[in-house]
Write a protein that holds these residues in place. Structure first.
Motif, PDB file in Angstrom:
ATOM      1  N   ALA A  43      83.956  -1.203  33.790  1.00 57.26           N
ATOM      2  CA  ALA A  43      84.391  -2.048  32.891  1.00 57.26           C
ATOM      3  C   ALA A  43      85.247  -2.809  33.833  1.00 57.26           C
ATOM      4  N   LEU A  44      84.506  -4.396  33.234  1.00 59.44           N
ATOM      5  CA  LEU A  44      85.680  -5.583  33.269  1.00 59.44           C
ATOM      6  C   LEU A  44      85.927  -6.115  35.214  1.00 59.44           C
ATOM      7  N   VAL A  45      84.940  -5.450  35.879  1.00 63.00           N
ATOM      8  CA  VAL A  45      84.761  -5.902  37.286  1.00 63.00           C
ATOM      9  C   VAL A  45      84.800  -7.062  37.551  1.00 63.00           C
ATOM     10  N   ASP A  46      84.814  -8.067  36.392  1.00 63.65           N
ATOM     11  CA  ASP A  46      85.390  -9.214  37.288  1.00 63.65           C
ATOM     12  C   ASP A  46      86.419  -9.876  37.291  1.00 63.65           C
ATOM     13  N   LEU A  47      87.192  -8.594  36.722  1.00 65.16           N
ATOM     14  CA  LEU A  47      88.606  -9.097  36.584  1.00 65.16           C
ATOM     15  C   LEU A  47      89.428  -8.264  37.435  1.00 65.16           C
ATOM     16  N   GLU A  48      88.730  -7.731  38.293  1.00 61.86           N
ATOM     17  CA  GLU A  48      89.048  -6.668  39.461  1.00 61.86           C
ATOM     18  C   GLU A  48      90.723  -7.650  39.725  1.00 61.86           C
ATOM     19  N   GLY A  49      91.043  -6.857  40.539  1.00 61.95           N
ATOM     20  CA  GLY A  49      92.895  -8.196  41.166  1.00 61.95           C
ATOM     21  C   GLY A  49      93.669  -8.630  39.707  1.00 61.95           C
ATOM     22  N   TRP A  50      93.343  -8.390  38.519  1.00 61.74           N
ATOM     23  CA  TRP A  50      94.363  -9.262  37.625  1.00 61.74           C
ATOM     24  C   TRP A  50      94.469  -8.503  37.014  1.00 61.74           C
ATOM     25  N   PRO A  51      96.076  -8.059  36.707  1.00 60.41           N
ATOM     26  CA  PRO A  51      96.955  -7.086  35.906  1.00 60.41           C
ATOM     27  C   PRO A  51      95.964  -6.188  34.772  1.00 60.41           C
ATOM     28  N   PRO A  52      96.132  -7.788  33.936  1.00 60.75           N
ATOM     29  CA  PRO A  52      95.700  -7.053  32.860  1.00 60.75           C
ATOM     30  C   PRO A  52      94.178  -6.804  32.055  1.00 60.75           C
ATOM     31  N   GLY A  53      93.736  -7.276  33.444  1.00 58.13           N
ATOM     32  CA  GLY A  53      92.520  -6.533  33.397  1.00 58.13           C
ATOM     33  C   GLY A  53      92.025  -5.524  33.787  1.00 58.13           C
ATOM     34  N   GLU A  54      92.800  -5.198  34.983  1.00 61.73           N
ATOM     35  CA  GLU A  54      92.998  -3.857  35.408  1.00 61.73           C
ATOM     36  C   GLU A  54      93.007  -3.101  34.183  1.00 61.73           C
TER      37      GLU A  54
END
Length: 92
Positions: A43-54
């Protein structure tokens, strides 16, 4: 997971809970399986490194694991579910 698929995933899981409350486990299992069929990859691998996305990705992964467990339980005989639960309790 695309936004539309994510929304549909949640809808299908919600419907499964409703169906279980109505004592319709076969239909609930079908709904959960449909939800899982929408899933592909992490899920949401493009948001890795961004705390809300993680955090959102962790929530989606938890929902997926819960859905997989529901399919296992809905598809099992009651004795199998009780046996698995007993084993898990003894392991803790």
């Amino acid at each position: 997971m695309e936004a539309i698929d994510a929304f549909r995933f949640e809808q299908l899981l919600h419907r499964a809970r409703e169906l279980m409350a109505l004592h319709e486990p076969e239909r609930a299992r079908w709904s959960v399986q449909r939800a899982l069929d929408l899933w592909s990859g992490a899920a949401l691998v493009d948001l890795e490194g961004w705390p809300p996305g993680e955090e959102a990705a962790r929530r989606w992964e938890e929902q997926r694991r819960d859905a997989e467990e529901r399919v296992r339980i809905f598809g099992a005989e009651p004795a199998e579910v009780l046996q698995d639960t007993d084993i898990q309790v003894r392991e803790r």
